[in-house]
Design a protein around this motif. Structure first.
Motif, PDB file in Angstrom:
ATOM      1  N   GLN A  38       0.859  -1.182   0.000  1.00 22.95           N
ATOM      2  CA  GLN A  38       0.000   0.000   0.000  1.00 22.95           C
ATOM      3  C   GLN A  38       0.894   1.230   0.000  1.00 22.95           C
ATOM      4  O   GLN A  38       2.083   1.135   0.323  1.00 22.95           O
ATOM      5  CB  GLN A  38      -0.927  -0.002   1.219  1.00 22.95           C
ATOM      6  N   ASN A  44      -5.676   1.993  -2.518  1.00 19.62           N
ATOM      7  CA  ASN A  44      -5.573   0.837  -3.397  1.00 19.62           C
ATOM      8  C   ASN A  44      -4.417  -0.043  -2.931  1.00 19.62           C
ATOM      9  O   ASN A  44      -3.397   0.439  -2.438  1.00 19.62           O
ATOM     10  CB  ASN A  44      -5.389   1.272  -4.849  1.00 19.62           C
ATOM     11  N   TYR A  46      -1.952  -3.656  -3.574  1.00 17.55           N
ATOM     12  CA  TYR A  46      -1.350  -4.560  -4.556  1.00 17.55           C
ATOM     13  C   TYR A  46      -1.003  -5.844  -3.833  1.00 17.55           C
ATOM     14  O   TYR A  46      -0.218  -5.841  -2.881  1.00 17.55           O
ATOM     15  CB  TYR A  46      -0.132  -3.886  -5.198  1.00 17.55           C
ATOM     16  N   ARG A  68      -4.471  -5.979  -8.127  1.00 15.50           N
ATOM     17  CA  ARG A  68      -4.741  -4.807  -7.299  1.00 15.50           C
ATOM     18  C   ARG A  68      -6.191  -4.834  -6.830  1.00 15.50           C
ATOM     19  O   ARG A  68      -7.077  -5.324  -7.531  1.00 15.50           O
ATOM     20  CB  ARG A  68      -4.431  -3.521  -8.054  1.00 15.50           C
ATOM     21  N   LEU A  70      -8.953  -2.167  -5.782  1.00 14.18           N
ATOM     22  CA  LEU A  70      -9.232  -0.734  -5.876  1.00 14.18           C
ATOM     23  C   LEU A  70     -10.179  -0.325  -4.751  1.00 14.18           C
ATOM     24  O   LEU A  70     -11.370  -0.132  -4.950  1.00 14.18           O
ATOM     25  CB  LEU A  70      -9.814  -0.403  -7.249  1.00 14.18           C
ATOM     26  N   TYR A  71      -9.639  -0.186  -3.547  1.00 18.93           N
ATOM     27  CA  TYR A  71     -10.447   0.222  -2.410  1.00 18.93           C
ATOM     28  C   TYR A  71     -11.002   1.631  -2.610  1.00 18.93           C
ATOM     29  O   TYR A  71     -12.057   1.956  -2.082  1.00 18.93           O
ATOM     30  CB  TYR A  71      -9.648   0.148  -1.114  1.00 18.93           C
ATOM     31  N   ASP A  72     -10.305   2.458  -3.386  1.00 22.79           N
ATOM     32  CA  ASP A  72     -10.795   3.805  -3.669  1.00 22.79           C
ATOM     33  C   ASP A  72     -11.994   3.775  -4.616  1.00 22.79           C
ATOM     34  O   ASP A  72     -12.640   4.794  -4.843  1.00 22.79           O
ATOM     35  CB  ASP A  72      -9.677   4.673  -4.264  1.00 22.79           C
TER      36      ASP A  72
END
Length: 175
Positions: A38, A44, A46, A68, A70-72
């Motif tokens: 992170q 985001n 990886y 990845r 993509l938490y965003d």
């Protein structure tokens, strides 16, 4: 005095896990999860996983899968982009012997990592940083403010893991 020293050691080691990534999501753990990365410019994540052909052996042709989260963007899971693979989070690997792979993250080629499989079939990544040998669990990248994309610059990286005595480890790498 010993009690005070013990208290500060306990406080330090209990805060290691939250020091760099307070408020960051923790990706789901799978039996083949190796570690994740992170960075300071978003949530985001990886993820790196061992690619096993059975319960005891790595896939020699492609020993590591990475992707990845993509938490965003709501936690969507995606493959790395070709630019991320080539310049940032991709890997270069070579098989050393059965179930031992030496690899590097393409953006940090001077930090060798070793993928191994223990006797019970559990894959793990081992590295040595600042003279400390440990099993890697995650990396946090502190990016320099105002840099992004192909021009991203890094202040430092924090490597987190567990050493062979079971102690939590946090080692800092300044590129």
């Amino acid at each position: 005095m010993k009690i005070l020293s013990w208290f500060f050691c306990l406080l330090f080691f209990s805060s290691i896990d939250t020091y760099a990534q307070e408020g960051y999501p923790i990706p789901p753990f799978k039996s083949n999860t190796l570690f994740y990365i992170q960075h300071s410019e978003g949530h985001n994540t990886y993820v790196y996983e061992a690619n096993m052909i059975d319960k005891q052996h790595l896939n020699a042709n492609s020993p590591i899968n990475n992707y990845r989260i993509l938490y965003d963007k709501g936690g969507e899971i995606k493959p790395l982009t070709s630019i991320q693979q080539k310049f940032a989070y991709g890997i270069i690997s070579k098989n050393l012997e059965n179930n031992i792979v030496e690899f590097e993250i393409v953006s940090y080629k001077n930090q060798p990592l070793y993928l191994k499989v223990d006797k019970s079939g559990k894959p793990y990544v081992e590295t040595t940083l600042n003279g400390h040998k440990f099993n890697l669990h995650r990396i946090f990248i502190k990016q320099k403010e105002g840099t992004s994309g192909l021009g991203t610059q890094v202040d430092y990286l924090l490597f987190y893991g567990i050493d062979h005595k079971g102690n939590k480890v946090r080692e800092k790498l300044v590129p």
